[in-house]
Design a protein around this motif. Structure first.
Motif, PDB file in Angstrom:
ATOM      1  N   LEU A   1      -0.371  11.446   5.182  1.00  0.00           N
ATOM      2  CA  LEU A   1       0.067  10.150   4.662  1.00  0.00           C
ATOM      3  C   LEU A   1       0.492   9.221   5.803  1.00  0.00           C
TER       4      LEU A   1
ATOM      5  N   LYS B   1       0.859  -1.189   0.000  1.00  0.00           N
ATOM      6  CA  LYS B   1       0.000   0.000   0.000  1.00  0.00           C
ATOM      7  C   LYS B   1       0.895   1.240   0.000  1.00  0.00           C
TER       8      LYS B   1
ATOM      9  N   GLY C   1       1.696   5.390  -0.682  1.00  0.00           N
ATOM     10  CA  GLY C   1       1.243   6.774  -0.744  1.00  0.00           C
ATOM     11  C   GLY C   1       2.282   7.607  -1.460  1.00  0.00           C
TER      12      GLY C   1
ATOM     13  N   SER D   1      -0.012  14.473 -11.339  1.00  0.00           N
ATOM     14  CA  SER D   1      -0.282  13.112 -10.906  1.00  0.00           C
ATOM     15  C   SER D   1       0.692  12.143 -11.562  1.00  0.00           C
TER      16      SER D   1
ATOM     17  N   SER E   1      -2.362   7.456   7.365  1.00  0.00           N
ATOM     18  CA  SER E   1      -3.132   6.596   6.459  1.00  0.00           C
ATOM     19  C   SER E   1      -2.673   5.141   6.599  1.00  0.00           C
TER      20      SER E   1
ATOM     21  N   LEU F   1      -0.939   2.757   5.132  1.00  0.00           N
ATOM     22  CA  LEU F   1       0.045   2.578   4.068  1.00  0.00           C
ATOM     23  C   LEU F   1       1.221   1.745   4.557  1.00  0.00           C
TER      24      LEU F   1
ATOM     25  N   GLU G   1      -2.322   3.606  -3.448  1.00  0.00           N
ATOM     26  CA  GLU G   1      -3.382   3.733  -2.446  1.00  0.00           C
ATOM     27  C   GLU G   1      -3.822   5.184  -2.258  1.00  0.00           C
ATOM     28  N   LYS G   2      -2.835   6.111  -2.241  1.00  0.00           N
ATOM     29  CA  LYS G   2      -3.134   7.516  -1.945  1.00  0.00           C
ATOM     30  C   LYS G   2      -2.097   8.394  -2.624  1.00  0.00           C
ATOM     31  N   GLU G   3      -2.539   9.556  -3.115  1.00  0.00           N
ATOM     32  CA  GLU G   3      -1.645  10.473  -3.804  1.00  0.00           C
ATOM     33  C   GLU G   3      -1.986  11.901  -3.374  1.00  0.00           C
ATOM     34  N   ILE G   4      -0.958  12.684  -3.011  1.00  0.00           N
ATOM     35  CA  ILE G   4      -1.163  14.080  -2.649  1.00  0.00           C
ATOM     36  C   ILE G   4      -0.311  14.967  -3.555  1.00  0.00           C
TER      37      ILE G   4
END
Length: 321
Positions: free
Chosen positions: A287, A247, A249, A256, A290, A292, A262-265
């Motif tokens: 993050l 997982k 991040g 992008s 989260s 991850l 799983e997660k992107e900032i």
């Protein structure tokens, strides 16, 4: 143990500080864990509350140039020029200390770090006090610095009684630290004001000296700003491929990565390094909270405040030699 509360009462903060207590205060960079900077017992409490190594010196915060001059033994003209144009602001000056400054503040160094913060609440509080405030970041030592009152509460609940809430920090990175050697300006910590800005104003040679192994100024430890989830910095695609099945991040600048994670900032879709800096620590905390296995950050453009962002990410990722 304390019952920690959040509020906006300057008089309460003043009373606590005058009694030798700790108060978390807002600045434009990050929240600081403040105490009377001339009271060794109060300074000891800072080190204890943060679990901070006592060889890591502290910054003294003052309201104006006159207060700063009482704490130092002379100030070169180039320092006065920088102070006139950049202070209040995210810059700290490393200068020969006067006898007023306890050795505990400087970790035995003959130089003291002085800053005038550019936050109206911090300046108002400093103007109410007859002593400077020693104030490192208001978090357990080594973790991601706090940029909101809630972040402070997450890390120091029960360790202090009061958090002065001044909203979210606008700069989001600690101050740049500069010292002076002969005719040169030496940058000891990258931060909220870029080396390019300092060089343009100083009008003299500007060099960088980041003594991570043996700190000569606050905030130089190599392993710092660390998340509890492992953080890596580098080329995104190969690193994501190396963690297939985990997982992941991502912490990115403006675009992008278009990868299955799983997660992107994105710190600044508009491509502003200043916006990215202001959101960096908040994003790292999000993050880290989260579900991850790993956080992967891209390297930022190594110019202006981007150098300070990379510095923080590299130290967050540092795992020792």
């Amino acid at each position: 143990m304390y019952h920690t509360t959040i509020g906006k009462d300057l008089d309460q903060a003043k009373a606590l500080l005058e009694r030798g207590e700790l108060v978390a205060i807002p600045t434009e960079t990050v929240y600081g864990l403040a105490a009377n900077g001339l009271n060794t017992a109060a300074i000891t409490r800072i080190y204890e509350a943060k679990n901070r190594p006592q060889f890591n010196p502290l910054i003294l915060h003052v309201a104006n140039l006159e207060q700063a001059e009482r704490l130092v033994m002379g100030m070169p003209d180039v320092c006065k020029r920088l102070m006139q144009l950049l202070s209040p602001g995210p810059i700290t000056y490393l200068l020969p200390k006067s006898s007023l400054v306890p050795d505990m503040v400087t970790a035995g160094s003959a130089r003291v770090a002085i800053r005038i913060p550019a936050h109206p609440m911090a300046l108002a509080l400093l103007g109410m006090l007859d002593f400077p405030l020693a104030a490192p970041s208001a978090n357990p030592s080594g973790y991601v610095s706090p940029v909101s009152a809630t972040h402070v509460l997450e890390g120091l609940q029960g360790e202090i009684s009061y958090i002065l809430d001044g909203g979210n920090c606008t700069i989001g990175l600690e101050s740049t630290i500069v010292g002076f050697e002969e005719d040169k300006v030496v940058i000891h910590r990258l931060g909220g004001i870029s080396a390019e800005q300092i060089s343009a104003i100083a009008g003299v040679e500007t060099t960088t000296s980041l003594a991570h192994a043996s700190p000569t100024a606050p905030g130089q430890l190599r392993s710092h700003y660390a998340t509890s989830i492992p953080l890596l910095i580098g080329d995104i695609a190969p690193l994501v491929n190396a963690f297939v099945g985990k997982k992941i991040g991502l912490l990115l600048f403006e675009q992008s990565a278009a990868l299955a994670v799983e997660k992107e900032i994105l710190l600044s879709p508009s491509g502003s390094l200043e916006e990215a800096a202001a959101g960096l620590f908040r994003a790292m905390r999000l993050l880290d909270q989260s579900d991850l296995d790993v956080i992967i950050a891209q390297r930022f453009p190594n110019t202006g405040i981007g150098r300070a962002i990379n510095d923080r990410l590299e130290r967050a990722a540092y795992k020792g030699d």
